[in-house]
Write an enzyme that holds these catalytic residues in place. Structure first.
Site, PDB file in Angstrom:
ATOM      1  N   LEU A 136      40.631  37.997  39.856  1.00 28.65           N
ATOM      2  CA  LEU A 136      41.649  36.961  39.660  1.00 28.65           C
ATOM      3  C   LEU A 136      41.458  35.850  40.684  1.00 28.65           C
ATOM      4  CD1 LEU A 136      45.421  37.536  38.984  1.00 28.65           C
ATOM      5  CD2 LEU A 136      44.654  35.673  40.416  1.00 28.65           C
ATOM      6  N   HIS A 240      43.995  41.720  52.780  1.00 31.87           N
ATOM      7  CA  HIS A 240      43.819  40.399  53.380  1.00 31.87           C
ATOM      8  C   HIS A 240      45.168  39.676  53.309  1.00 31.87           C
ATOM      9  CE1 HIS A 240      42.300  36.245  53.680  1.00 31.87           C
ATOM     10  NE2 HIS A 240      41.211  36.774  54.210  1.00 31.87           N
TER      11      HIS A 240
END
Length: 346
Positions: A136, A240
């Protein structure tokens, strides 16, 4: 506000990627900043990916094969492609799908009257055969108006409408912690010791050539987490910072972290039973009764099979087995009364 803010998010549609999207995908791949295996800034790799996707969209049989579907987000006002996502129907078929699983070993010493619990990282193929949602990416200029949600959740309506092509478990890998120079403390502590290449090099190699080299060179014995550097220990299973919102979105869909981490960067692998993912379980399937709905529930609406699949934001009103939708959504989806749609509340 970004160009897609507010009302104009309604001019965007998710559709099957075609060979004509190569340049758009290549431009977006250059914006990812690395560590993005599924969207490498390499024309040949992207061309192969689009060819594989086209083959998947062209196959009409129902049984599960290891396939990749690539979808893109198009701004119908301009024709520009501003985002993309991918679905992998069965991971670990072409080559093994490796993860580290965090396991616990407890040992007791009579003499010392002490029990020591050690955490280990074990290299496993447990997740082979799962389907995966990944790849994505949303253009940085479009990160408003809910378009990230449209891309992410359109995948579940695609799965719902092609359910037999997907496995009983879904996984999503979140990027792990990468430092300022683009390195990975986790990779440096384990993989880097055996491969003699940086995280970036290994990641690019994996994106283009597949991960058989990992099977050949990775240590087969469990790794004691206590023996890793503090920097590496701290990042195990953490997404992250840019992936925290994605992790929350996955948790809202019913995914959970079950102790599996990525062998490159230590990022968490999220898992869910396919039929229990909220956007699949709650999806309504019915024939369109009217395309002139004025006010209705804000929804994601999808129509069309394989190559013709399209998904957009719209208004709906569920009427038993049937559904009424707004005119703009009907236009974007290129459908009329009597056509079947899948929809889920926004």
């Amino acid at each position: 506000p970004s160009p897609s803010h507010g009302r104009s998010a309604l001019s965007f549609v998710i559709r099957a990627a075609t060979a004509q999207d190569l340049q758009h995908l290549y431009e977006m791949a250059k914006l990812t900043g690395g560590g993005f295996t599924n969207l490498p800034p390499d024309r040949n790799a992207l061309t192969t990916k689009l060819e594989n996707s086209d083959a998947a969209f062209s196959r009409t049989a129902d049984e599960i094969e290891a396939e990749t579907f690539v979808l893109v987000l198009e701004d119908t006002d301009t024709g520009a492609v501003r985002g993309t996502c991918q679905l992998f129907t069965a991971v670990g078929q072409a080559w093994p799908f490796y993860s580290y699983r965090i396991t616990t070993l407890t040992q007791h010493s009579q003499e010392l009257k002490r029990t020591i619990t050690a955490e280990l990282l074990s290299l496993v193929n447990d997740l082979g055969g799962c389907s995966e949602v990944g790849g994505l990416f949303l253009h940085p200029g479009q990160r408003a108006g809910g378009l990230g949600m449209l891309i992410a959740r359109s995948r579940y309506l695609f799965i719902a409408s092609h359910r037999k092509r997907f496995g009983n478990k879904l996984l999503a890998e979140l990027r792990g912690i990468i430092d300022e120079r683009g390195g990975s403390p986790f990779w440096d502590a384990i993989g880097g010791k055996f491969f003699g290449m940086s995280f970036q090099e290994a990641d690019e190699f994996n994106a283009i050539h597949g991960n058989q080299f990992i099977a050949d060179l990775m240590p087969k014995h469990p790794v004691y987490i206590a023996m890793l550097s503090e920097e590496a220990r701290k990042v195990i299973g953490l997404p992250h910072p840019s992936g925290r919102a994605a992790m929350r979105m996955l948790e809202n869909e019913g995914y959970s972290y079950q102790g599996y981490v990525d062998i490159f960067d230590g990022g968490p692998t999220m898992l869910a039973p396919t039929n229990k993912v909220r956007s699949i379980a709650d999806a309504h399937h019915g024939a369109v009764e009217s395309t002139t709905l004025d006010k209705g529930e804000k929804s994601l609406i999808a129509a069309g099979h394989l190559h013709n699949f399209r998904c957009c934001f719209g208004a709906r009103e569920v009427r038993g087995d049937a559904v009424a939708i707004d005119t703009q959504a009907a236009d974007l989806l290129q459908i009329g009364e009597g056509d079947a749609v899948w929809s889920v509340l926004r």
